[in-house]
Design an enzyme around this catalytic site. Sequence first.
Site, short mmCIF file in Angstrom:
data_model
loop_
_atom_site.label_atom_id
_atom_site.label_comp_id
_atom_site.label_asym_id
_atom_site.label_seq_id
_atom_site.Cartn_x
_atom_site.Cartn_y
_atom_site.Cartn_z
N ASP A 197 7.30 76.35 20.92
CA ASP A 197 7.43 75.83 22.28
C ASP A 197 8.69 74.97 22.42
O ASP A 197 9.44 75.08 23.38
CB ASP A 197 6.20 74.99 22.66
CG ASP A 197 5.02 75.88 23.06
OD1 ASP A 197 5.10 77.08 22.76
OD2 ASP A 197 4.04 75.38 23.64
N THR B 274 2.19 77.13 29.32
CA THR B 274 1.21 78.23 29.40
C THR B 274 -0.15 77.73 29.88
O THR B 274 -0.90 78.49 30.48
CB THR B 274 1.05 78.90 28.03
OG1 THR B 274 0.88 77.87 27.07
CG2 THR B 274 2.27 79.69 27.67
N THR B 275 -0.48 76.47 29.59
CA THR B 275 -1.77 75.92 30.04
C THR B 275 -1.69 75.61 31.53
O THR B 275 -2.58 75.97 32.31
CB THR B 275 -2.12 74.64 29.26
OG1 THR B 275 -1.85 74.87 27.88
CG2 THR B 275 -3.55 74.27 29.44
N ASP C 108 -2.48 75.35 22.59
CA ASP C 108 -1.46 76.14 23.27
C ASP C 108 -2.19 77.18 24.13
O ASP C 108 -2.90 78.03 23.61
CB ASP C 108 -0.58 76.82 22.22
CG ASP C 108 0.43 77.74 22.84
OD1 ASP C 108 1.04 77.34 23.84
OD2 ASP C 108 0.61 78.87 22.34
#
Length: 535
Positions: free
Chosen positions: A400, A102-103, A69
Amino acid sequence: MALAFDEYGRPFIILKEQDRKSRLRGLDAQKANIAAGRAVARILRTSLGPKGMDKMLQSPDGDVIITNDGATILEQMDVDNQIAKLMVELSQSQDYEIGDGTTGVVVMAGSLLEQAEKLLERGIHPLRVAEGYEVASRIAFDHLEKISQKFEFSPDNIEPLVQTCMTTLSSKIVNRCKLALAEIAVKAVLAVADLERKDVNLDLIKVEGKVGGKLEDTELIYGIVVDKDMSHPQMPKRIEDAKIAILTCPFEPPKPKTKHKVDIDSVEKFQTLRDQERKYFDDMVQKCKDVGATLVICQWGFDDEANHLLMHRNLPAVRWVGGVELELIAIATGGRIVPRFQELSSEKLGRAGIVREKSFGTTKDRMLYIEQCANSRAVTIFIRGGNKMMIEETKRSLHDALCVARNLIRNNSIVYGGGSAEISCSVAVEAAADRHPGVEQYAIRSFAEALDAIPLALAENSGLPPIDTLTAVKAQQIKENNPFCGIDCNDVGTNDMKEQNVFETLIGKQQQILLATQVVKMILKIDDVISPSEY
């Protein structure tokens, strides 16, 4: 820093403790900043997509975290460089707002910086690059709206929501159970969602984990799970149709606020004191019995005397329950938290259909399940797994998935994943570049190239030849005029993401593009860095 003038009136700058500071100016400063931003993006690049790798981080006190994550990786990394810290904050803001992607947002920012560096070397002014990026991000933002699709779901037809949550979970370590976990996440969100207001309060979903069992044993409980057991081993382990008194006052005799000393010099006085103490406990327990409570949940501990009395009066009790759990129990059972025994009344009791104690494995681990509550707006997801790291990672993955389900309830537009949305935006931005006179069109073209970084990284991580795959998909999109063609990471045999059911939320994608562009503009505008030099 001070400004001084020599005898001819020429200004010069005096730096305090100059020998201890290093200063970068102009293009050097921008290049150093871009290098720092790209270094962070490079770390996360390999974690993107369903075949992305995990990272293992060890904290100074020996705790190990294994995750892919993006926000967690960057949060746990010890980052010194100020520009790299901006990238960390970028992924956190995506995490707070959207919870997923988020990546991707960091990889995208890194790619934009890489393209900006090429433009700066050609002698284009950083502000013109930033303006071009801003124009391009608006084009991409609007284009996403055009290619997005609405999909309808209802509490009876949750399949579309489950499909989207599965896309999120497919890049995590838990992807072998992604269907079961996606269903759990969607059911949990729908249980606490207010569909008229399109609002979801994720605080009402409690995620509990216990080492042992296997991932498939993860379950959704329409109620609350508390990691406590009954205060006395002989109390009943199962209470049906429970009326619950939720107390924040301790079962013990009152203590005066001032310092005191009791002199006992005879057996009679000691006996009187003991009787008095027992009377206190008797009154407390009687008070609970009188209002009709069949279970007491208390935030504090009990004396052994009180425990013994509760046991004799057939009043099961649970002690040392945390404040947050008390609130959730109160919400779920429709009870009120009572701070003083005098205020206890039958209206303030919570109601639950069944309260049971469940033990796990061969250990003495027991947990309390409060189910079939009066108000089922608080639910618990109970995770099992082989070790602590697995459970922590599953918690993050589920967070998530919960966020994605929440976003879809707020705004049910979706775009297709697998890099298809980015490729489509890249084509649209490229086409729009020619309409802009001036130097900005170079920046707009670079933005289009930077958008290709996500599908490139997806192809690379899936073991496909990156450039061949990307060019083939791009050509297919333009030829068929189909914005749903993406990278086939899982070797399904089709590039059409609509057939593969790979969805992403529209607001998540738009947020990614806007946030990445904002951060890159900010980094490009810095042209002077004064930092304390290392000794």
